[in-house]
Design an enzyme around this catalytic site. Structure first.
Site, PDB file in Angstrom:
ATOM      1  N   GLN A 131       0.802  -1.177   0.003  1.00 30.09           N
ATOM      2  CA  GLN A 131      -0.030  -0.002  -0.010  1.00 30.09           C
ATOM      3  C   GLN A 131       0.875   1.157   0.075  1.00 30.09           C
ATOM      4  O   GLN A 131       2.009   1.314   0.493  1.00 30.09           O
ATOM      5  CB  GLN A 131      -0.719   0.194   1.251  1.00 30.09           C
ATOM      6  CG  GLN A 131      -2.049  -1.204   1.389  1.00 30.09           C
ATOM      7  CD  GLN A 131      -3.029  -0.863   0.473  1.00 30.09           C
ATOM      8  OE1 GLN A 131      -3.128  -0.187  -0.679  1.00 30.09           O
ATOM      9  NE2 GLN A 131      -4.070  -1.371   0.923  1.00 30.09           N
ATOM     10  N   SER A 132       0.429   2.142  -0.450  1.00 32.62           N
ATOM     11  CA  SER A 132       1.304   3.362  -0.957  1.00 32.62           C
ATOM     12  C   SER A 132       1.723   4.408   0.499  1.00 32.62           C
ATOM     13  O   SER A 132       2.564   4.981   0.474  1.00 32.62           O
ATOM     14  CB  SER A 132       0.705   4.376  -1.837  1.00 32.62           C
ATOM     15  OG  SER A 132       0.749   3.656  -3.137  1.00 32.62           O
ATOM     16  N   SER A 133       0.789   4.097   1.423  1.00 35.57           N
ATOM     17  CA  SER A 133       0.854   5.124   2.713  1.00 35.57           C
ATOM     18  C   SER A 133       0.619   4.310   3.736  1.00 35.57           C
ATOM     19  O   SER A 133      -0.270   3.276   3.600  1.00 35.57           O
ATOM     20  CB  SER A 133       0.242   6.509   2.546  1.00 35.57           C
ATOM     21  OG  SER A 133      -0.908   6.171   2.554  1.00 35.57           O
ATOM     22  N   GLN A 155      -3.238   4.483   4.090  1.00 33.44           N
ATOM     23  CA  GLN A 155      -3.914   3.492   3.289  1.00 33.44           C
ATOM     24  C   GLN A 155      -3.855   2.157   3.954  1.00 33.44           C
ATOM     25  O   GLN A 155      -4.885   1.261   3.721  1.00 33.44           O
ATOM     26  CB  GLN A 155      -3.265   3.227   1.668  1.00 33.44           C
ATOM     27  CG  GLN A 155      -3.637   4.523   0.825  1.00 33.44           C
ATOM     28  CD  GLN A 155      -3.089   4.518  -0.442  1.00 33.44           C
ATOM     29  OE1 GLN A 155      -2.041   3.677  -0.748  1.00 33.44           O
ATOM     30  NE2 GLN A 155      -3.646   5.136  -1.310  1.00 33.44           N
TER      31      GLN A 155
END
Length: 179
Positions: free
Chosen positions: A22-24, A27
């Site tokens: 997941q990007s962050s 998230q």
């Protein structure tokens, strides 16, 4: 060509690598459905013939952007293991989970083609050594990188709009307050 025809016995002798990202951290915490969908790809590997103990899950890059692979240890491990011939298939929910940078994506495609490693995403199984599959994978990678550019442009546009209206607020250094 159907997925089961692309998967050959020599692929099944090697591991099935499931890459989850997941990007962050936000998230990771809030988009749990995406994480569940990514982990569910294990079922696709077993349906194609891999045993459960052959499935290697790489989820150490949670909360890391796919914009570059230079600081993603999990992605580096994935590329290394593919290059060493340990992977029969690489799985990711979509191209953007693996890389949003065309240089990283095409490097992985090249290594997969050389090592005779398949790629699986939500849409199907691809052989990077096959011209048509590689063309489609390249297009998916290009679209993923373009999507990142569009997302950044939208966010920046929203910020600039708030600045023009005088409504933009960002965190101030300790001791300062807005007046």
């Amino acid at each position: 060509m159907t997925a089961s025809l692309k998967v050959q016995p020599h692929h099944l002798e090697r591991g099935a690598y499931l890459y989850i990202r997941q990007s962050s951290m936000r998230q990771v915490i809030e988009n749990v459905e995406s994480t569940k969908r990514q982990y569910a790809l294990r079922g696709r590997a077993t349906a194609l013939g891999w045993r459960d103990e052959q499935i290697i899950v790489i989820d150490s890059d949670q909360g890391e952007s796919g914009a570059s692979a230079s600081w993603r240890e999990g992605f580096q491990r994935l590329v290394t293991d593919v290059g060493m011939g340990r992977a029969g298939i690489v799985m990711g929910l979509e191209v953007s989970r693996l890389a949003r940078n065309n240089a990283d994506w095409h490097r992985l495609l090249e290594i997969c083609a050389l090592a005779d490693t398949l790629i699986l995403d939500e849409d199907g199984v691809y052989d990077p050594a096959s011209f048509n599959d590689r063309l489609l994978l390249g297009l998916k990678g290009t679209m993923s990188e373009a999507e990142l550019h569009v997302l950044k442009a939208r966010l920046r546009g929203g910020i600039l709009n708030k600045v023009r209206r005088g409504e933009y607020r960002c965190p101030l250094p300790t001791g300062f307050v807005y007046d």
